[in-house]
Design a protein around this motif. Structure first.
Motif, PDB file in Angstrom:
ATOM      1  N   GLU A  54       0.802   9.049  -0.036  1.00 31.26           N
ATOM      2  CA  GLU A  54       2.078   8.780  -1.150  1.00 31.26           C
ATOM      3  C   GLU A  54       2.056   6.795  -1.200  1.00 31.26           C
ATOM      4  N   PHE A  55       1.675   6.493   0.212  1.00 31.40           N
ATOM      5  CA  PHE A  55       1.372   5.072   0.103  1.00 31.40           C
ATOM      6  C   PHE A  55       0.313   4.636  -0.232  1.00 31.40           C
ATOM      7  N   PHE A  56      -0.237   5.777  -1.468  1.00 31.19           N
ATOM      8  CA  PHE A  56      -1.566   4.773  -2.176  1.00 31.19           C
ATOM      9  C   PHE A  56      -1.636   5.058  -3.510  1.00 31.19           C
ATOM     10  N   PRO A  57      -1.735   4.449  -4.421  1.00 31.47           N
ATOM     11  CA  PRO A  57      -2.387   2.865  -3.929  1.00 31.47           C
ATOM     12  C   PRO A  57      -1.185   2.187  -4.358  1.00 31.47           C
ATOM     13  N   PRO A  58      -1.357   0.602  -2.829  1.00 32.40           N
ATOM     14  CA  PRO A  58       0.008  -0.341  -2.835  1.00 32.40           C
ATOM     15  C   PRO A  58       0.232  -0.755  -4.297  1.00 32.40           C
ATOM     16  N   ASP A  59       1.591  -1.440  -4.624  1.00 35.57           N
ATOM     17  CA  ASP A  59       2.196  -1.539  -5.134  1.00 35.57           C
ATOM     18  C   ASP A  59       1.625  -3.263  -5.360  1.00 35.57           C
ATOM     19  N   GLN A 232       7.163   4.182  -1.384  1.00 34.41           N
ATOM     20  CA  GLN A 232       5.824   4.998  -0.833  1.00 34.41           C
ATOM     21  C   GLN A 232       4.765   3.267  -1.412  1.00 34.41           C
ATOM     22  N   PRO A 233       4.957   3.083  -2.415  1.00 34.87           N
ATOM     23  CA  PRO A 233       3.278   2.424  -2.548  1.00 34.87           C
ATOM     24  C   PRO A 233       4.249   1.026  -2.394  1.00 34.87           C
ATOM     25  N   GLN A 234       5.621   0.646  -2.643  1.00 31.15           N
ATOM     26  CA  GLN A 234       6.224   0.008  -3.073  1.00 31.15           C
ATOM     27  C   GLN A 234       5.911  -0.799  -1.061  1.00 31.15           C
ATOM     28  N   THR A 237       2.909  -1.691   0.463  1.00 32.28           N
ATOM     29  CA  THR A 237       2.747  -3.379  -0.039  1.00 32.28           C
ATOM     30  C   THR A 237       3.423  -4.652   1.733  1.00 32.28           C
TER      31      THR A 237
END
Length: 265
Positions: A54-59, A232-234, A237
């Motif tokens: 859920e962390f990918f891709p980053p914002d 999670q993407p934010q 980052t």
């Protein structure tokens, strides 16, 4: 014909200490009753894999990258201000703590230094948030208080180990106490003081990011906010920015020590 060197006798005390350490480790595992096998079950690994994905891709949108960059600058400023305040306060307390000023002043200053560094930065941050409000200033004060205890003790020990003859010679020649210290003892301990300061600054960069979780501002506050609302993407980052900031400060600190010379490394 030379005799063969005899083997040194076994160190029974060393083996006894090693056995006690191993027994303490085994007892700790048994007392905590931690089931590490649960970490490697199919269900646990699936949950962890889903959470990490859920962390990918980053914002990497322009607006959020700018917001993260501002948080990184805030974290850098908090660590720098907290370290500078700690250097000033630690140097002042190190003088009586090293024996300059008498036995009573030495004991009092060492008690203050022990008290300051025995309280973790997160606890100081929680107290400073109550006193100064949520924001970077509370984080800087928390770092300054804890780091004062650490640097003050290190500064005092370096003063105690430095030879007193140059300072005493200046005093006998008619120099004042301040001038004798500035020209006799300070040049001897300044390389160590600078090395300690740079090392603590590197550590404070990491801690400044963590202090945001209790309202200390900077990247930590951003990370806590986005994790709390499951963005999670934010959050990824922000984690990348934390890593980049630590690497940048570590590189700059190493270059500075090499530039100033081997004595400062």
């Amino acid at each position: 014909m030379n005799a063969m060197p005899t083997a040194p006798p076994p160190c029974l005390r060393c083996w006894a200490v090693l056995g006690l350490v191993l027994a303490a480790v085994v007892a700790s595992f048994a007392y905590l009753a931690i089931d590490y096998r649960a970490l490697f079950t199919r269900e646990s690994l699936g949950f962890m894999g889903t959470f990490i994905a859920e962390f990918f891709p980053p914002d990497l949108s322009a607006g959020f990258v700018a917001k993260t960059a501002w948080g990184a600058l805030q974290t850098l400023a908090v660590s720098a201000l907290g370290t500078l305040l700690a250097v000033a306060a630690g140097a002042v307390l190190a003088l009586p703590a090293s024996g300059r000023g008498g036995a009573v002043a030495r004991q009092v200053s060492r008690f203050v230094l022990n008290l300051l560094r025995s309280v973790p930065e997160l606890v100081w941050a929680a107290l400073m948030v109550l006193a100064a409000g949520i924001g970077p200033f509370a984080g800087a004060l928390a770092l300054a208080l804890h780091t004062t205890g650490v640097l003050g003790r290190l500064f005092a020990e370096s003063l105690e180990n430095a030879p007193r003859e140059p300072e005493q010679a200046l005093r006998h020649s008619g120099s004042g106490a301040v001038a004798a210290f500035a020209y006799g003892s300070l040049p001897l301990v300044l390389p160590q003081w600078l090395a300690y300061t740079l090392y603590r600054w590197e550590m404070n960069i990491r801690m400044a990011a963590v202090l945001g979780f209790v309202g200390g501002g900077g990247l930590g506050q951003l990370l806590y906010f986005h994790l709390s609302i499951f963005q999670q993407p934010q959050a990824m980052t922000v984690l990348i920015a934390m890593f980049a900031l630590v690497v940048l400060v570590d590189f700059a600190s190493g270059r500075l020590r090499r530039t100033l010379g081997p004595a400062y490394a």
